[in-house]
Design a protein around this motif. Sequence first.
Motif, mmCIF file in Angstrom:
data_model
loop_
_atom_site.group_PDB
_atom_site.id
_atom_site.type_symbol
_atom_site.label_atom_id
_atom_site.label_comp_id
_atom_site.label_asym_id
_atom_site.label_seq_id
_atom_site.Cartn_x
_atom_site.Cartn_y
_atom_site.Cartn_z
ATOM 1 N N ARG A 1 1.010 -1.022 0.655
ATOM 2 C CA ARG A 1 0.218 0.097 -0.055
ATOM 3 C C ARG A 1 0.860 1.266 -0.008
ATOM 4 O O ARG A 1 0.112 2.650 -0.094
ATOM 5 C CB ARG A 1 -0.846 -0.307 1.024
ATOM 6 N N SER A 2 2.040 1.196 0.473
ATOM 7 C CA SER A 2 2.587 2.464 0.730
ATOM 8 C C SER A 2 4.067 2.570 -0.455
ATOM 9 O O SER A 2 4.442 3.979 -0.591
ATOM 10 C CB SER A 2 3.508 1.974 1.965
ATOM 11 N N LEU A 3 3.814 1.822 -1.854
ATOM 12 C CA LEU A 3 4.446 1.746 -2.652
ATOM 13 C C LEU A 3 3.812 3.374 -3.976
ATOM 14 O O LEU A 3 2.563 3.112 -4.049
ATOM 15 C CB LEU A 3 4.436 0.534 -3.542
ATOM 16 N N PRO A 4 4.743 3.957 -4.242
ATOM 17 C CA PRO A 4 3.918 4.845 -5.137
ATOM 18 C C PRO A 4 3.297 4.599 -6.859
ATOM 19 O O PRO A 4 3.711 3.208 -7.019
ATOM 20 C CB PRO A 4 4.795 6.003 -5.586
ATOM 21 N N PRO A 5 2.409 4.372 -6.533
ATOM 22 C CA PRO A 5 1.128 4.306 -8.621
ATOM 23 C C PRO A 5 2.742 4.842 -9.960
ATOM 24 O O PRO A 5 2.531 5.310 -10.103
ATOM 25 C CB PRO A 5 0.101 4.928 -8.363
ATOM 26 N N LEU A 6 3.653 4.671 -9.496
ATOM 27 C CA LEU A 6 4.814 4.473 -10.651
ATOM 28 C C LEU A 6 4.645 3.316 -12.444
ATOM 29 O O LEU A 6 4.663 2.366 -11.394
ATOM 30 C CB LEU A 6 5.941 4.347 -10.041
ATOM 31 N N VAL A 7 4.912 4.232 -13.182
ATOM 32 C CA VAL A 7 5.163 2.697 -13.706
ATOM 33 C C VAL A 7 6.162 3.397 -14.867
ATOM 34 O O VAL A 7 6.292 4.191 -15.371
ATOM 35 C CB VAL A 7 4.036 2.574 -14.832
ATOM 36 N N SER A 8 7.309 2.393 -15.069
ATOM 37 C CA SER A 8 7.874 2.498 -16.254
ATOM 38 C C SER A 8 7.749 3.258 -17.768
ATOM 39 O O SER A 8 6.763 2.123 -17.213
ATOM 40 C CB SER A 8 9.258 1.834 -16.005
ATOM 41 N N VAL A 9 8.220 3.497 -18.388
ATOM 42 C CA VAL A 9 8.190 4.660 -19.361
ATOM 43 C C VAL A 9 8.042 2.656 -20.331
ATOM 44 O O VAL A 9 7.349 2.247 -21.713
ATOM 45 C CB VAL A 9 8.868 5.162 -20.786
ATOM 46 N N ALA A 10 9.849 2.121 -20.381
ATOM 47 C CA ALA A 10 9.758 0.635 -21.074
ATOM 48 C C ALA A 10 8.909 -0.164 -20.900
ATOM 49 O O ALA A 10 8.511 -1.389 -21.826
ATOM 50 C CB ALA A 10 11.148 0.572 -19.993
ATOM 51 N N HIS A 11 7.592 -0.307 -19.666
ATOM 52 C CA HIS A 11 6.597 -1.516 -19.582
ATOM 53 C C HIS A 11 5.676 -1.372 -20.251
ATOM 54 O O HIS A 11 5.035 -1.374 -21.424
ATOM 55 C CB HIS A 11 6.363 -1.494 -17.923
ATOM 56 N N VAL A 12 5.564 0.383 -19.943
ATOM 57 C CA VAL A 12 4.476 1.075 -21.418
ATOM 58 C C VAL A 12 4.901 0.314 -23.168
ATOM 59 O O VAL A 12 3.697 -0.483 -23.218
ATOM 60 C CB VAL A 12 3.592 2.129 -20.930
ATOM 61 N N HIS A 13 6.051 0.543 -23.605
ATOM 62 C CA HIS A 13 6.422 0.239 -24.356
ATOM 63 C C HIS A 13 6.562 -1.136 -24.844
ATOM 64 O O HIS A 13 6.469 -1.869 -25.837
ATOM 65 C CB HIS A 13 7.911 0.388 -24.994
ATOM 66 N N THR A 14 6.822 -2.041 -23.839
ATOM 67 C CA THR A 14 6.582 -3.922 -23.822
ATOM 68 C C THR A 14 5.415 -4.016 -24.102
ATOM 69 O O THR A 14 4.919 -4.879 -24.618
ATOM 70 C CB THR A 14 6.999 -4.526 -22.200
ATOM 71 N N LEU A 15 4.046 -3.305 -23.372
ATOM 72 C CA LEU A 15 2.959 -4.119 -23.730
ATOM 73 C C LEU A 15 1.676 -2.991 -24.699
ATOM 74 O O LEU A 15 1.062 -4.534 -25.709
ATOM 75 C CB LEU A 15 2.280 -3.617 -22.415
#
Length: 387
Positions: free
Chosen positions: A113-127
Amino acid sequence: MPLRITSAPVSGIKKRKTPASSRPRASPFASHARSKPITSGGSGGALKPKLDDPDLDSGPLTDVGLSHHIPETAPVDNVLEALKYVRDSMFEELPARAGMNSTRIAQVLNFRRSLPPLVSVAHVHTLLDAPTKVEREIMELAIAGRIRRLIVPGRGNDAAGLGDCLVLTEDWEKLVRESVLDPVLQEKFLTVLGRIGNTCAIPGAAFSASEYTALVRSGFIVSSSSLAKGTSSVPSLPNLPTTAPAAAASRAGSGSAGQSGDAETGSQSQAQFHTATLFLSLPNTGPYLKLLGAGRDHLISLLKKSKSGEVPLYLLRDRWDGAVESERSFSVAKRARGEFAGILPGKTKKWKDLYGMSFRWVLEEAIGAGLVEIFETGSVGPGVRSL
């Protein structure tokens, strides 16, 4: 004269002696120890490796071309859907038989719950697997104010780096409003965010020294020097001006001399913030990036267990999950008979160190970072190799 019944004077049977020349000769192999014959299908062949051992393989897999398994099976069509999917699929649900006590379960849930809602740009490119379209959509969403692009200094800006991330604007504003900051400072901070646009640098004159101190301690602002040195969960600026309540009260009663000293200290503190390089951040960004790096390293270590550096996707998933018990029929039957059906999930590295990180999530991250690639084998499904 007496009458004899038998013809022999002594009753009994006498054995005849066998001559020495007719005795059987001893075998020349009688002194050798006897051993059981070794069959090819039995368990006596100790030198023969087990064919079902996941740590042993016969060699490189057949490669018939790169696989599009990840983008074809990802339930996303645009950047916004990808951000929500990545944020919600990072961890798996707690199993019914987790093998963890209530204290450990609470630690796992609180950490998630404490982790920020971050998403790497590389992950988006993979999807999405459409680089030009994805970058154009990211720029359009950033200009429209729906997302923010966060650059974390000192974490690398290339594909393998951990410093190029995306955040939904609504998630960022939610974190600010749920923080311990003063409501007035919350509104001022959100106003500054809207004014600076999609840049990550904060102007030195935007806040006062006390406001900067509160924002830094809450994790919403960091300095490039502190991140380059690898700070912990809550980044902080070096030599932050601090004012103890007792010292402030004593100076308040000391007259004009104390007031002039406070003014001089405040001007020096403000000058420090003016000259420092300040960047936007989110609380607990450090633990998030550390966990992401640990997940990548663990995946690579499991992949290197194969001699050829290649392994089928299903086998790599089994290694990630560990030899845990399942709810399949044969596993349930073993538990009912009291036999060993696998260890509990809480004893594996996946849950002890990675808090239940999903295998598919970390695989997508590693593919986007250029650490591994997935290819088609034509026989055993997709295969994974390290680069």
